[in-house]
Design a protein around this motif. Structure first.
Motif, short mmCIF file in Angstrom:
data_model
loop_
_atom_site.label_atom_id
_atom_site.label_comp_id
_atom_site.label_asym_id
_atom_site.label_seq_id
_atom_site.Cartn_x
_atom_site.Cartn_y
_atom_site.Cartn_z
N THR A 130 -36.40 -120.88 -57.40
CA THR A 130 -36.93 -122.23 -57.58
C THR A 130 -38.02 -122.21 -58.65
O THR A 130 -38.09 -123.09 -59.49
CB THR A 130 -37.49 -122.77 -56.25
OG1 THR A 130 -36.43 -122.73 -55.30
CG2 THR A 130 -37.99 -124.18 -56.39
N GLY A 131 -38.84 -121.19 -58.62
CA GLY A 131 -39.89 -121.06 -59.63
C GLY A 131 -39.32 -120.90 -61.02
O GLY A 131 -39.85 -121.45 -61.99
N ASP A 132 -38.24 -120.12 -61.13
CA ASP A 132 -37.58 -119.96 -62.44
C ASP A 132 -37.10 -121.31 -62.97
O ASP A 132 -37.31 -121.63 -64.13
CB ASP A 132 -36.37 -119.02 -62.34
CG ASP A 132 -36.76 -117.56 -62.20
OD1 ASP A 132 -37.93 -117.21 -62.44
OD2 ASP A 132 -35.86 -116.77 -61.84
N ALA A 133 -36.44 -122.08 -62.11
CA ALA A 133 -35.93 -123.39 -62.53
C ALA A 133 -37.07 -124.28 -62.98
O ALA A 133 -36.97 -124.95 -64.02
CB ALA A 133 -35.14 -124.04 -61.40
N ALA A 134 -38.18 -124.30 -62.25
CA ALA A 134 -39.33 -125.12 -62.62
C ALA A 134 -39.92 -124.64 -63.96
O ALA A 134 -40.29 -125.45 -64.81
CB ALA A 134 -40.39 -125.08 -61.53
N HIS A 135 -39.97 -123.32 -64.14
CA HIS A 135 -40.49 -122.76 -65.40
C HIS A 135 -39.66 -123.23 -66.59
O HIS A 135 -40.21 -123.70 -67.59
CB HIS A 135 -40.47 -121.23 -65.31
CG HIS A 135 -40.69 -120.55 -66.62
ND1 HIS A 135 -41.93 -120.47 -67.22
CD2 HIS A 135 -39.83 -119.93 -67.46
CE1 HIS A 135 -41.82 -119.83 -68.37
NE2 HIS A 135 -40.55 -119.48 -68.53
N TRP A 136 -38.33 -123.13 -66.47
CA TRP A 136 -37.47 -123.53 -67.59
C TRP A 136 -37.52 -125.04 -67.81
O TRP A 136 -37.50 -125.50 -68.94
CB TRP A 136 -36.04 -123.04 -67.36
CG TRP A 136 -35.95 -121.56 -67.47
CD1 TRP A 136 -35.68 -120.68 -66.47
CD2 TRP A 136 -36.17 -120.77 -68.64
NE1 TRP A 136 -35.72 -119.39 -66.95
CE2 TRP A 136 -36.01 -119.42 -68.27
CE3 TRP A 136 -36.49 -121.07 -69.96
CZ2 TRP A 136 -36.17 -118.37 -69.18
CZ3 TRP A 136 -36.65 -120.03 -70.86
CH2 TRP A 136 -36.48 -118.71 -70.48
N ARG A 137 -37.58 -125.81 -66.74
CA ARG A 137 -37.70 -127.27 -66.88
C ARG A 137 -38.97 -127.62 -67.65
O ARG A 137 -38.96 -128.46 -68.53
CB ARG A 137 -37.69 -127.93 -65.50
CG ARG A 137 -37.71 -129.46 -65.59
CD ARG A 137 -37.86 -130.13 -64.24
NE ARG A 137 -39.11 -129.71 -63.62
CZ ARG A 137 -39.21 -129.08 -62.45
NH1 ARG A 137 -38.14 -128.82 -61.73
NH2 ARG A 137 -40.38 -128.72 -61.98
N ASP A 138 -40.06 -126.93 -67.33
CA ASP A 138 -41.33 -127.17 -68.03
C ASP A 138 -41.24 -126.84 -69.51
O ASP A 138 -41.97 -127.41 -70.32
CB ASP A 138 -42.46 -126.38 -67.37
CG ASP A 138 -42.80 -126.87 -65.97
OD1 ASP A 138 -42.36 -128.00 -65.61
OD2 ASP A 138 -43.49 -126.14 -65.25
N LEU A 139 -40.34 -125.93 -69.87
CA LEU A 139 -40.15 -125.57 -71.28
C LEU A 139 -39.13 -126.47 -72.00
O LEU A 139 -38.84 -126.26 -73.17
CB LEU A 139 -39.73 -124.11 -71.40
CG LEU A 139 -40.79 -123.10 -70.99
CD1 LEU A 139 -40.23 -121.68 -71.06
CD2 LEU A 139 -42.02 -123.22 -71.89
N GLY A 140 -38.57 -127.44 -71.27
CA GLY A 140 -37.66 -128.40 -71.89
C GLY A 140 -36.22 -128.32 -71.43
O GLY A 140 -35.39 -129.11 -71.87
N ALA A 141 -35.89 -127.38 -70.53
CA ALA A 141 -34.51 -127.29 -70.04
C ALA A 141 -34.23 -128.46 -69.11
O ALA A 141 -35.03 -128.76 -68.23
CB ALA A 141 -34.28 -125.97 -69.32
N ASN A 142 -33.10 -129.12 -69.32
CA ASN A 142 -32.69 -130.18 -68.40
C ASN A 142 -31.34 -129.86 -67.76
O ASN A 142 -30.77 -130.70 -67.08
CB ASN A 142 -32.72 -131.56 -69.05
CG ASN A 142 -31.98 -131.60 -70.37
OD1 ASN A 142 -31.23 -130.69 -70.70
ND2 ASN A 142 -32.19 -132.66 -71.12
N GLU A 143 -30.84 -128.65 -68.00
CA GLU A 143 -29.65 -128.14 -67.33
C GLU A 143 -29.85 -126.65 -67.07
O GLU A 143 -30.47 -125.95 -67.87
CB GLU A 143 -28.38 -128.31 -68.17
CG GLU A 143 -27.95 -129.74 -68.36
CD GLU A 143 -26.67 -129.88 -69.17
OE1 GLU A 143 -26.11 -130.98 -69.14
OE2 GLU A 143 -26.24 -128.91 -69.85
N ILE A 144 -29.34 -126.19 -65.95
CA ILE A 144 -29.27 -124.76 -65.65
C ILE A 144 -27.78 -124.45 -65.52
O ILE A 144 -27.08 -125.03 -64.71
CB ILE A 144 -30.00 -124.40 -64.34
CG1 ILE A 144 -31.47 -124.83 -64.40
CG2 ILE A 144 -29.87 -122.90 -64.04
CD1 ILE A 144 -32.31 -124.09 -65.42
#
Length: 132
Positions: free
Chosen positions: A79-93
């Motif tokens: 969950t932390g990884d997903a939040a980290h990438w979202r904060d960097l601009g990712a809107n898809e995993i």
């Protein structure tokens, strides 16, 4: 550098033509890997799975990073990884779930990271054509 991929253009439940549920990505080796597409907020914990953090803008997908989710006992880190990438601009995993074991998952993650680093990845097909 830029890694390239294409959507699986067959209608499945959960995906639309503009927001496909599956996406193919090529590694530096030229091997292709199918990924399930999730929103960072809706990506279930998938221990050990290979993921790509992707920024979607219209039909363009840009990979921001690649890796593997933490193991089962470290499930909160996913969950932390997903939040980290979202904060960097990712809107898809984009998640690859078809590794036979942890060793193969590590090889696939390394192949995708190498494509991202080298910019050597190539699209599977022309946009708008059916992916094989």
């Amino acid at each position: 550098m830029l890694i390239h991929g294409t959507p699986l253009q067959i209608p499945f439940s959960g995906g639309t033509e503009t927001e496909p549920a599956f996406w193919y990505w090529h590694g530096a080796s030229g091997r292709r890997y199918i990924h399930s597409v999730y929103s960072p907020d809706k990506c279930a914990p998938l221990p050990g799975a290979v993921f790509l953090a992707v920024r979607r803008f219209g039909t363009l997908r840009t990979v921001l990073g690649a890796g593997r989710f933490a193991g089962f006992w470290d499930i909160n880190l996913a969950t932390g990884d997903a939040a980290h990438w979202r904060d960097l601009g990712a809107n898809e995993i984009h998640v690859h779930l078809l590794s036979r074991d942890a060793e193969e998952a590590q090889v696939i993650a390394a192949d995708l990271k190498a494509a991202l680093k080298d910019g050597t990845a190539t699209p599977i097909c022309e946009p708008g054509k059916l992916a094989a």
